[in-house]
Write a protein that holds these residues in place. Sequence first.
Motif, PDB file in Angstrom:
ATOM      1  N   LEU A 109       0.748  -1.325   0.032  1.00  0.00           N
ATOM      2  CA  LEU A 109       0.102   0.253   0.030  1.00  0.00           C
ATOM      3  C   LEU A 109       0.930   1.326  -0.093  1.00  0.00           C
ATOM      4  N   ALA A 110       0.446   2.149  -0.808  1.00  0.00           N
ATOM      5  CA  ALA A 110       0.997   3.709  -0.793  1.00  0.00           C
ATOM      6  C   ALA A 110       0.922   4.155   0.504  1.00  0.00           C
ATOM      7  N   PRO A 111       2.394   4.751   1.006  1.00  0.00           N
ATOM      8  CA  PRO A 111       2.321   5.305   2.403  1.00  0.00           C
ATOM      9  C   PRO A 111       1.289   6.479   2.646  1.00  0.00           C
ATOM     10  N   LEU A 112       1.029   6.847   3.629  1.00  0.00           N
ATOM     11  CA  LEU A 112       0.122   8.004   3.960  1.00  0.00           C
ATOM     12  C   LEU A 112       0.806   9.168   3.827  1.00  0.00           C
ATOM     13  N   ALA A 113       0.322  10.219   3.344  1.00  0.00           N
ATOM     14  CA  ALA A 113       0.901  11.645   3.148  1.00  0.00           C
ATOM     15  C   ALA A 113       1.480  11.990   4.741  1.00  0.00           C
ATOM     16  N   ALA A 114       2.430  12.911   4.704  1.00  0.00           N
ATOM     17  CA  ALA A 114       2.732  13.311   5.925  1.00  0.00           C
ATOM     18  C   ALA A 114       1.599  14.151   6.771  1.00  0.00           C
ATOM     19  N   ALA A 115       1.648  13.767   8.292  1.00  0.00           N
ATOM     20  CA  ALA A 115       0.752  14.907   8.923  1.00  0.00           C
ATOM     21  C   ALA A 115       1.448  15.822   9.501  1.00  0.00           C
ATOM     22  N   GLU A 116       0.502  16.725   9.998  1.00  0.00           N
ATOM     23  CA  GLU A 116       0.929  18.065  10.566  1.00  0.00           C
ATOM     24  C   GLU A 116       0.462  17.978  12.059  1.00  0.00           C
TER      25      GLU A 116
END
Length: 652
Positions: A109-116
């Motif tokens: 699975l594609a990694p999640l976008a970075a969180a802030e």
Amino acid sequence: MSGEPLPILVGLSGKRDLRQRDAAVRATLGTLLAAIDGAFPLAPKVLVTGLAEGADMLAAEVALSRPGWRVLGLLAFAEADFLNRFENDAARARFAAITADPRTRRVTLAPLAAAEPPLSADRIRQEAYEQLGLWLAENSTILIGVLPATEPVGTRLGGTSRVLARRCDGEGDAAARSVVRRSAELAPHAPLDPVEPRPACLIDLCAPGYEERLSVLVRRKGRDAPLGLDAAAMRVALPEALAIEAYNLRAGTRAPADWPAEAVAADALAGRFRQTLSAVQGRCQAAWKRSVMALALLFFLAVTLLEAFAKFGPDWPFADALGLPHWGGAGYAALVLAGLALYAVVERMRWQRIHQDYRAVNEVLRVQRAWWAAGLSDIGMRADLLYLQGAVGALRTVRRGAAAMLTWIRLAADLPTENAAAVDGPKGWIPEQRRYFLHRAEQRERDLARIRIASWGAFHLALGLGLWLAAYGLTGGAFPGGLAKALAPMIWGLWAVCAFGALVWVVQGRLGAPHGEPRLSPIALTMVPAGLLLLGPTLYLLAGWLAPGAMASGKTLALVSLVVLLAFAGGIRFVSEKLVWEAEGHAYAEAHARFAQAERELERITAEGLDAKAARLRRQAVVAELGRRALAENEAWLRAHRERPVEPVVGG
């Protein structure tokens, strides 16, 4: 010819620690997978699991021990990092053995976008497992959980209890929604699209004792009940799997033994599904149309026979010779029973619904292929997300069928890159669809014109005949009889002139008003004087020849003919109404106008001389909007047809 097979995706989420009940879990999984095979023998099966230690790998081994099963390892993150988390070399060896089997495929699975703000490494891993769990809950045809049935929904992301809760309740908490927003693998949920709770199978690790097999439950909205493992109970409990099984049955598919050796493009796989759907749809549509026309014919024949039985007695030599006074009533009853039997067959075979459902799914795939051709391949541009939102019952099954196909295509095929065919893709699709809708709109215009002429012509002819009968009653037969005798020498010549005029009208192509205009064709309006001055006298003369000794034979034959004409008009109107030709004609004309406008808009974008990126984005916006409109039009078509079942309108 074998159609494209659609597999049942059996998702599995389970505990790493099986409480020393590995053997019982293995046996229970074997029993459950065998029950799935027994209930759905034609559909290919793919076990989708994260291949983690514990229940995941055990289930993969059980699936690979069964013929016809494949395994898809859906890894939460990169394989090297994944293997580093295994406890020992024995677990890594089991993983290697599973993945070495040609019936196993791995997808990361594609990694999640970075969180802030940025998350810790442990939180990132938890969210990766949460993404995997949410994917299984959303996309599996059948979901199996291996955990204690009494375990509450945990707060640790990615846990099996959370996966089952999302599946059975349809809702997600704030943490799950955050994962969905940053995921390239999970489809966003439309705010006004009601959630869709779905059942899940549960292997209860808390079953009392250490018997060979554990309890198998089915969970719906948090409530557990024993799952019957016989075929009938499985089909009732798992309707989505039953729909996929029915597709494979109608398509005559052949289940593949392992994964294809070469990669296939998503557009090509979607095209094969569309061909299969079109073949099934075409067969069912033809059978349905024949059924509608046969019902109309049986209605017409029944009315005609009843009138003949009621009006033609022994003083009509031809009726007496045929024995009509003796068998006419029974013949009428037989025609009515034949209509009921035909309706029962249509309901049992479900030709109308299958044709409509498969046409609808085909349209979803057509729009999706157009979006892919324009480079619109991200998860948010899934056509099924915009189709039949909030639908219930059979229409929800249509939506889930389209979703199952698109999910499988995204798993098994290579999606186009963002820029692939973004310039040239729409150029082929839009003109093709414009020509198609123009052709269909013109075809429906001709069909409706013929229906209007035939039905209103028969009605006005009956009206003229009714005026002739009124004159018969008012004058005691003197005026109609005198008129018939006066016209007798030229009656057939007058009919020849009428036939020639109608032929000229048809050859000139003047079959009626333009599509959508309510006015009647002049050829239909001329039927009133034709019925009064031509058909009435003709029937009067014919009755004198058929029944010279019968009293008021001309009146009797006119009455029978009037009812038959009205039955004919009603029968062809029934066909037009049930096939929804008028609504289809309007929809085709509107769709043609939309595609023509889109073609002009694309030409303007090219003429403006924008840079490549800006032009691509503008084209994609046009194609995206056109696809949304096409889906909305098809949804309206489906709902309109569902409101017009085959059975005739009664009462009122």
